[in-house]
Design a protein around this motif. Structure first.
Motif, PDB file in Angstrom:
ATOM      1  N   THR A 112       0.474  -1.251   0.142  1.00  0.00           N
ATOM      2  CA  THR A 112      -0.215  -0.053  -0.210  1.00  0.00           C
ATOM      3  C   THR A 112       0.562   1.513  -0.267  1.00  0.00           C
ATOM      4  N   LEU A 113       1.390   1.565   1.180  1.00  0.00           N
ATOM      5  CA  LEU A 113       2.768   2.442   1.266  1.00  0.00           C
ATOM      6  C   LEU A 113       3.572   2.251  -0.432  1.00  0.00           C
ATOM      7  N   ALA A 114       4.111   1.587  -1.183  1.00  0.00           N
ATOM      8  CA  ALA A 114       4.352   1.555  -2.713  1.00  0.00           C
ATOM      9  C   ALA A 114       3.896   1.947  -3.353  1.00  0.00           C
ATOM     10  N   SER A 115       2.028   1.549  -3.597  1.00  0.00           N
ATOM     11  CA  SER A 115       1.470   2.189  -4.357  1.00  0.00           C
ATOM     12  C   SER A 115       1.367   3.551  -4.298  1.00  0.00           C
ATOM     13  N   GLN A 116       1.440   4.371  -3.592  1.00  0.00           N
ATOM     14  CA  GLN A 116       1.579   5.509  -3.333  1.00  0.00           C
ATOM     15  C   GLN A 116       2.380   6.412  -3.895  1.00  0.00           C
ATOM     16  N   PHE A 117       3.306   5.614  -4.251  1.00  0.00           N
ATOM     17  CA  PHE A 117       4.587   6.700  -5.131  1.00  0.00           C
ATOM     18  C   PHE A 117       4.222   5.712  -7.038  1.00  0.00           C
ATOM     19  N   GLY A 118       3.317   5.698  -7.594  1.00  0.00           N
ATOM     20  CA  GLY A 118       2.638   5.101  -8.481  1.00  0.00           C
ATOM     21  C   GLY A 118       2.908   5.684  -9.581  1.00  0.00           C
ATOM     22  N   GLN A 119       3.984   6.803  -9.939  1.00  0.00           N
ATOM     23  CA  GLN A 119       4.079   7.979 -11.256  1.00  0.00           C
ATOM     24  C   GLN A 119       6.310   7.411 -11.538  1.00  0.00           C
ATOM     25  N   TYR A 120       6.594   6.721 -10.387  1.00  0.00           N
ATOM     26  CA  TYR A 120       7.728   5.409 -11.063  1.00  0.00           C
ATOM     27  C   TYR A 120       6.797   4.471 -11.526  1.00  0.00           C
ATOM     28  N   LEU A 121       8.457   3.980 -12.454  1.00  0.00           N
ATOM     29  CA  LEU A 121       7.997   2.650 -13.273  1.00  0.00           C
ATOM     30  C   LEU A 121       7.770   1.297 -12.452  1.00  0.00           C
ATOM     31  N   TYR A 122       8.645   0.718 -11.474  1.00  0.00           N
ATOM     32  CA  TYR A 122       8.395  -0.144 -10.834  1.00  0.00           C
ATOM     33  C   TYR A 122       7.221  -0.329 -10.318  1.00  0.00           C
ATOM     34  N   LEU A 123       7.124   0.938  -9.356  1.00  0.00           N
ATOM     35  CA  LEU A 123       6.415   1.317  -7.983  1.00  0.00           C
ATOM     36  C   LEU A 123       4.635   1.070  -8.961  1.00  0.00           C
ATOM     37  N   GLU A 124       4.779   1.150  -9.819  1.00  0.00           N
ATOM     38  CA  GLU A 124       3.198   1.884 -10.696  1.00  0.00           C
ATOM     39  C   GLU A 124       2.625   0.150 -10.940  1.00  0.00           C
ATOM     40  N   LEU A 125       3.709  -0.952 -10.621  1.00  0.00           N
ATOM     41  CA  LEU A 125       2.675  -1.966 -10.278  1.00  0.00           C
ATOM     42  C   LEU A 125       1.808  -2.697  -9.547  1.00  0.00           C
ATOM     43  N   THR A 126       1.985  -1.714  -8.533  1.00  0.00           N
ATOM     44  CA  THR A 126       1.687  -2.267  -6.933  1.00  0.00           C
ATOM     45  C   THR A 126      -0.032  -1.694  -6.910  1.00  0.00           C
ATOM     46  N   THR A 127      -0.359   0.028  -7.818  1.00  0.00           N
ATOM     47  CA  THR A 127      -1.514   0.542  -7.441  1.00  0.00           C
ATOM     48  C   THR A 127      -2.595  -1.047  -8.561  1.00  0.00           C
ATOM     49  N   HIS A 128      -2.471  -1.684  -8.839  1.00  0.00           N
ATOM     50  CA  HIS A 128      -2.831  -2.713 -10.155  1.00  0.00           C
ATOM     51  C   HIS A 128      -3.827  -3.446  -9.265  1.00  0.00           C
TER      52      HIS A 128
END
Length: 130
Positions: free
Chosen positions: A27-43
């Motif tokens: 959840t914390l990583a998905s808050q930084f979804g503007q970065y390429l690989y962290l964006e995958l956590t928003t799905h």
């Protein structure tokens, strides 16, 4: 028999703690979804909500009260992103007049990069009225 119940409840507690920790980190990583690989956590926000709710229920049953607010907060934070999809009415745009759907013509041309015959491609585009 009693030892088996203690071990299984401790195992459930530890597995639930691992699951909640994973969901919190994701959840914390998905808050930084503007970065390429962290964006995958928003799905996977729906899955994060469901896992957090299960963790909250299990911690409630196990009476581990200090982790229940963390699980509820994690579920609520991810649910905020899901709310627009739950209450969306299909085909309705606020403030827009109902209009017939526009006809779209699509031209797909596979052009070799070495091809220098630009006029032929432009003639094809003009003839097709795409």
């Amino acid at each position: 028999m009693f030892l088996l119940e203690v071990v299984s409840s401790q195992l459930i507690y530890r597995l639930t703690l691992v699951a909640l920790s994973s969901v919190v980190v994701l959840t914390l990583a998905s808050q930084f979804g503007q970065y390429l690989y962290l964006e995958l956590t928003t799905h996977f926000r729906l899955q994060y909500v469901l896992v957090a709710i299960v963790c909250a229920l299990l911690f409630t049953v196990l009476q581990a009260w200090k982790f229940v607010p963390i699980a509820v907060l994690c579920a609520a934070l991810n649910a905020v992103y899901l709310l627009p999809y739950l209450f969306k009415t299909p085909g309705v745009v606020l403030g827009a007049q109902a209009s017939p759907p526009a006809a779209v013509r699509v031209l797909h041309a596979n052009v070799l990069k070495n091809n220098r015959n630009y006029k032929a491609v432009l003639d094809l585009v003009n003839r097709s009225n795409a």
